[in-house]
Scaffold this motif. Sequence first.
Motif, PDB file in Angstrom:
ATOM      1  N   ALA A 232       0.820  -1.210   0.000  1.00 24.44           N
ATOM      2  CA  ALA A 232       0.000   0.000   0.000  1.00 24.44           C
ATOM      3  C   ALA A 232       0.853   1.258   0.000  1.00 24.44           C
ATOM      4  N   ARG A 233       2.005   1.176   0.631  1.00 24.63           N
ATOM      5  CA  ARG A 233       2.868   2.354   0.732  1.00 24.63           C
ATOM      6  C   ARG A 233       3.894   2.419  -0.405  1.00 24.63           C
ATOM      7  N   PHE A 234       4.475   1.277  -0.753  1.00 28.11           N
ATOM      8  CA  PHE A 234       5.580   1.278  -1.716  1.00 28.11           C
ATOM      9  C   PHE A 234       5.373   0.190  -2.781  1.00 28.11           C
ATOM     10  N   PRO A 235       4.426   0.387  -3.694  1.00 32.11           N
ATOM     11  CA  PRO A 235       4.109  -0.643  -4.693  1.00 32.11           C
ATOM     12  C   PRO A 235       5.253  -0.944  -5.656  1.00 32.11           C
ATOM     13  N   ASN A 236       6.202  -0.009  -5.817  1.00 25.72           N
ATOM     14  CA  ASN A 236       7.348  -0.260  -6.687  1.00 25.72           C
ATOM     15  C   ASN A 236       8.438  -1.068  -5.995  1.00 25.72           C
ATOM     16  N   HIS A 237       8.179  -1.442  -4.743  1.00 22.58           N
ATOM     17  CA  HIS A 237       9.157  -2.151  -3.918  1.00 22.58           C
ATOM     18  C   HIS A 237      10.462  -1.361  -3.865  1.00 22.58           C
ATOM     19  N   TYR A 238      10.312  -0.103  -3.545  1.00 25.75           N
ATOM     20  CA  TYR A 238      11.413   0.854  -3.491  1.00 25.75           C
ATOM     21  C   TYR A 238      10.981   1.960  -2.538  1.00 25.75           C
ATOM     22  N   ALA A 239      11.768   2.185  -1.495  1.00 28.24           N
ATOM     23  CA  ALA A 239      11.403   3.191  -0.504  1.00 28.24           C
ATOM     24  C   ALA A 239      12.593   4.093  -0.212  1.00 28.24           C
ATOM     25  N   GLY A 240      12.495   5.324  -0.646  1.00 27.58           N
ATOM     26  CA  GLY A 240      13.572   6.278  -0.422  1.00 27.58           C
ATOM     27  C   GLY A 240      14.141   6.787  -1.727  1.00 27.58           C
ATOM     28  N   ASP A 241      15.379   7.255  -1.680  1.00 28.98           N
ATOM     29  CA  ASP A 241      16.037   7.809  -2.863  1.00 28.98           C
ATOM     30  C   ASP A 241      17.464   7.280  -2.920  1.00 28.98           C
ATOM     31  N   GLY A 242      17.653   6.212  -3.657  1.00 27.66           N
ATOM     32  CA  GLY A 242      18.980   5.618  -3.771  1.00 27.66           C
ATOM     33  C   GLY A 242      19.944   6.438  -4.590  1.00 27.66           C
ATOM     34  N   GLY A 243      19.406   7.363  -5.361  1.00 24.31           N
ATOM     35  CA  GLY A 243      20.254   8.156  -6.248  1.00 24.31           C
ATOM     36  C   GLY A 243      21.206   9.090  -5.528  1.00 24.31           C
ATOM     37  N   VAL A 244      20.953   9.359  -4.242  1.00 24.98           N
ATOM     38  CA  VAL A 244      21.815  10.281  -3.497  1.00 24.98           C
ATOM     39  C   VAL A 244      22.792   9.540  -2.589  1.00 24.98           C
ATOM     40  N   ALA A 245      22.929   8.250  -2.776  1.00 28.09           N
ATOM     41  CA  ALA A 245      23.839   7.441  -1.958  1.00 28.09           C
ATOM     42  C   ALA A 245      25.282   7.886  -2.144  1.00 28.09           C
ATOM     43  N   THR A 246      26.093   7.708  -1.101  1.00 24.24           N
ATOM     44  CA  THR A 246      27.505   8.080  -1.146  1.00 24.24           C
ATOM     45  C   THR A 246      28.361   7.001  -0.493  1.00 24.24           C
ATOM     46  N   ARG A 247      29.600   6.918  -0.901  1.00 21.91           N
ATOM     47  CA  ARG A 247      30.533   5.978  -0.276  1.00 21.91           C
ATOM     48  C   ARG A 247      30.818   6.378   1.168  1.00 21.91           C
ATOM     49  N   GLU A 248      30.812   7.676   1.448  1.00 17.85           N
ATOM     50  CA  GLU A 248      31.050   8.131   2.812  1.00 17.85           C
ATOM     51  C   GLU A 248      30.026   7.523   3.771  1.00 17.85           C
ATOM     52  N   LEU A 249      28.749   7.602   3.399  1.00 20.51           N
ATOM     53  CA  LEU A 249      27.707   7.012   4.231  1.00 20.51           C
ATOM     54  C   LEU A 249      27.846   5.496   4.261  1.00 20.51           C
ATOM     55  N   GLY A 250      28.173   4.908   3.124  1.00 21.25           N
ATOM     56  CA  GLY A 250      28.330   3.463   3.048  1.00 21.25           C
ATOM     57  C   GLY A 250      29.431   2.944   3.940  1.00 21.25           C
ATOM     58  N   GLU A 251      30.557   3.651   3.979  1.00 20.50           N
ATOM     59  CA  GLU A 251      31.668   3.240   4.827  1.00 20.50           C
ATOM     60  C   GLU A 251      31.270   3.282   6.299  1.00 20.50           C
ATOM     61  N   PHE A 252      30.513   4.307   6.689  1.00 21.43           N
ATOM     62  CA  PHE A 252      30.055   4.405   8.072  1.00 21.43           C
ATOM     63  C   PHE A 252      29.104   3.252   8.399  1.00 21.43           C
ATOM     64  N   GLU A 253      28.169   3.006   7.516  1.00 19.34           N
ATOM     65  CA  GLU A 253      27.185   1.953   7.767  1.00 19.34           C
ATOM     66  C   GLU A 253      27.841   0.575   7.791  1.00 19.34           C
ATOM     67  N   ALA A 254      28.780   0.341   6.883  1.00 24.77           N
ATOM     68  CA  ALA A 254      29.474  -0.947   6.866  1.00 24.77           C
ATOM     69  C   ALA A 254      30.275  -1.143   8.148  1.00 24.77           C
ATOM     70  N   LYS A 255      31.004  -0.118   8.568  1.00 28.22           N
ATOM     71  CA  LYS A 255      31.806  -0.216   9.783  1.00 28.22           C
ATOM     72  C   LYS A 255      30.920  -0.484  11.002  1.00 28.22           C
ATOM     73  N   THR A 256      29.796   0.223  11.086  1.00 29.12           N
ATOM     74  CA  THR A 256      28.879   0.039  12.207  1.00 29.12           C
ATOM     75  C   THR A 256      28.355  -1.386  12.257  1.00 29.12           C
ATOM     76  N   TRP A 257      27.937  -1.897  11.123  1.00 25.69           N
ATOM     77  CA  TRP A 257      27.384  -3.251  11.051  1.00 25.69           C
ATOM     78  C   TRP A 257      28.439  -4.302  11.370  1.00 25.69           C
ATOM     79  N   ILE A 258      29.607  -4.167  10.762  1.00 23.27           N
ATOM     80  CA  ILE A 258      30.684  -5.134  10.995  1.00 23.27           C
ATOM     81  C   ILE A 258      31.077  -5.155  12.467  1.00 23.27           C
TER      82      ILE A 258
END
Length: 304
Positions: free
Chosen positions: A243-269
């Motif tokens: 009902a909320r996300f029929p395209n099976h996509y939530a957010g805006d992936g186009g603004v992703a950055t490696r800086e954020l990715g490195e932080f998220e990967a480090k946090t998870w690991i």
Amino acid sequence: MYKSLLVSVNALCASIAWAQSPVASPAQSPAPAQNKLSVHWEELTAADFRDGISLAQGTCLLPFGILEKHGAHLPLGNDLLNVRYAALTAAQQEYAIVFPEYYFGQIFEAKHQPGTVAYSRGLELQLLQETTDEMARNGCKKIIIVNGHGGNNSLLPFFAQSQLEGPHDYVVYVLGIMRGGQGEPKHKSNPATDMHAGESETSMSMIARPDLVHLDRAAQESGADQARLKLPEGLYTGIWWYARFPNHYAGDGGVATRELGEFEAKTWINGIVQAIRAVKADQESLRLQNEFYERSKHPLETPQ
């Protein structure tokens, strides 16, 4: 998918210091140091597996992903690829044996999208039970299911709870998705809808598998909340995600950055590393589990 709400099971990692160690360089699965046992279950010889179980103190990881659409810009196996990257990297910092690719989870909400593989609910639970049983039969007496898919947020705690149905000589732990936190780089998109293939997940994918990220395609579909249900808070229905996300996509992936990715990967690991250490040190869960099984045989004799 959307960030995990498994607060209770994530208590194991409340003491995470995200700056503890650097993130490994992008790769499908970081290579182990020479003369060390592989963390990959499938790469070990039978004799090496026996040694690995001893080195891991019976602790094994089961990274749990899924096969589903991730917007127009990420691969179908994105959750599995990301969680395995985090789990394999963590296991090399604190040794544990990592089970092979596992994607047999809950994903009924994406059956309308190409490439989705949605197993029946009975099979999901039976296969997971037999998998953990077999892992335990091979010496994995402490199994950490590392969830990488938001659609498993209800399935996995229920599975862990269901281990009390009958005696087991091993313990199942569930670790939810662990990304974000103090010091996180500022987001460029709305955090309220950054749930599936959005800025955060896409940034993580730019670290785990940059070769499979297609940022130029992210704007081909909308990840906006369609808000097609008007129900009071606390009232649940299974169609809520569609009902909320029929395209099976939530957010805006186009603004992703490696800086954020490195932080998220480090946090998870680092969160997984802390979980492995906590589980290795845990001597109470199995003892209490066995006490519970014994008392369950004669409930009228349980002290009141």
